[in-house]
Design a protein around this motif. Sequence first.
Motif, mmCIF file in Angstrom:
data_model
loop_
_atom_site.group_PDB
_atom_site.id
_atom_site.type_symbol
_atom_site.label_atom_id
_atom_site.label_comp_id
_atom_site.label_asym_id
_atom_site.label_seq_id
_atom_site.Cartn_x
_atom_site.Cartn_y
_atom_site.Cartn_z
ATOM 1 N N ILE A 1 0.841 -1.203 0.000
ATOM 2 C CA ILE A 1 0.000 0.000 0.000
ATOM 3 C C ILE A 1 0.874 1.249 0.000
ATOM 4 O O ILE A 1 0.644 2.179 -0.786
ATOM 5 N N LEU A 2 1.888 1.272 0.865
ATOM 6 C CA LEU A 2 2.778 2.431 0.916
ATOM 7 C C LEU A 2 3.533 2.624 -0.396
ATOM 8 O O LEU A 2 3.672 3.752 -0.879
ATOM 9 N N ALA A 3 4.032 1.527 -0.971
ATOM 10 C CA ALA A 3 4.736 1.625 -2.256
ATOM 11 C C ALA A 3 3.803 2.153 -3.338
ATOM 12 O O ALA A 3 4.210 2.966 -4.176
ATOM 13 N N GLY A 4 2.566 1.703 -3.328
ATOM 14 C CA GLY A 4 1.606 2.171 -4.324
ATOM 15 C C GLY A 4 1.255 3.636 -4.155
ATOM 16 O O GLY A 4 1.234 4.398 -5.127
ATOM 17 N N LEU A 5 0.995 4.056 -2.931
ATOM 18 C CA LEU A 5 0.602 5.447 -2.700
ATOM 19 C C LEU A 5 1.771 6.414 -2.886
ATOM 20 O O LEU A 5 1.635 7.442 -3.553
ATOM 21 N N ILE A 6 2.919 6.086 -2.311
ATOM 22 C CA ILE A 6 4.091 6.965 -2.455
ATOM 23 C C ILE A 6 4.602 6.925 -3.891
ATOM 24 O O ILE A 6 4.952 7.950 -4.469
ATOM 25 N N GLY A 7 4.624 5.723 -4.485
ATOM 26 C CA GLY A 7 5.046 5.592 -5.881
ATOM 27 C C GLY A 7 4.133 6.343 -6.829
ATOM 28 O O GLY A 7 4.582 6.907 -7.829
ATOM 29 N N SER A 8 2.856 6.384 -6.508
ATOM 30 C CA SER A 8 1.912 7.143 -7.319
ATOM 31 C C SER A 8 2.253 8.628 -7.297
ATOM 32 O O SER A 8 2.254 9.289 -8.334
ATOM 33 N N SER A 9 2.568 9.121 -6.127
ATOM 34 C CA SER A 9 2.952 10.535 -6.014
ATOM 35 C C SER A 9 4.237 10.825 -6.776
ATOM 36 O O SER A 9 4.340 11.829 -7.485
ATOM 37 N N ILE A 10 5.213 9.939 -6.640
ATOM 38 C CA ILE A 10 6.488 10.116 -7.340
ATOM 39 C C ILE A 10 6.281 10.062 -8.855
ATOM 40 O O ILE A 10 6.769 10.912 -9.587
ATOM 41 N N ALA B 1 -9.348 6.361 -9.008
ATOM 42 C CA ALA B 1 -9.277 6.907 -7.641
ATOM 43 C C ALA B 1 -8.323 8.099 -7.570
ATOM 44 O O ALA B 1 -7.607 8.273 -6.589
ATOM 45 N N GLY B 2 -8.286 8.908 -8.612
ATOM 46 C CA GLY B 2 -7.438 10.089 -8.621
ATOM 47 C C GLY B 2 -5.977 9.817 -8.929
ATOM 48 O O GLY B 2 -5.151 10.718 -8.813
ATOM 49 N N MET B 3 -5.650 8.583 -9.301
ATOM 50 C CA MET B 3 -4.265 8.233 -9.611
ATOM 51 C C MET B 3 -4.164 7.824 -11.073
ATOM 52 O O MET B 3 -4.909 6.965 -11.518
ATOM 53 N N ALA B 4 -3.234 8.437 -11.786
ATOM 54 C CA ALA B 4 -2.957 8.029 -13.157
ATOM 55 C C ALA B 4 -2.208 6.697 -13.080
ATOM 56 O O ALA B 4 -1.151 6.606 -12.462
ATOM 57 N N ILE B 5 -2.765 5.671 -13.684
ATOM 58 C CA ILE B 5 -2.294 4.301 -13.467
ATOM 59 C C ILE B 5 -0.859 4.086 -13.967
ATOM 60 O O ILE B 5 -0.020 3.589 -13.222
#
Length: 82
Positions: free
Chosen positions: A31-40, A53-57
Amino acid sequence: MIWSIIVGAIIGVIAGAITNKGKSMGWIANILAGLIGSSIGQALLGTWGPSLAGMAIVPSIIGAVILVLVVSFVIRSVNKDK
């Protein structure tokens, strides 16, 4: 919020599978890798491609892969020094 956590977990699982580090990561790390990686990924590559969900896949997966590789490299080099 829960939808973002679910999508972040899926992105983290995909990044772990791509890097072959997924077996060593738990659900919270995914979950952390997905959320932080999404931001990066979105900061580096923008928000192109499909979004969930507001994240570009696509940029999110690329960012999560980068994050998993960097963290695994740091952990490996710290363990090597011991």
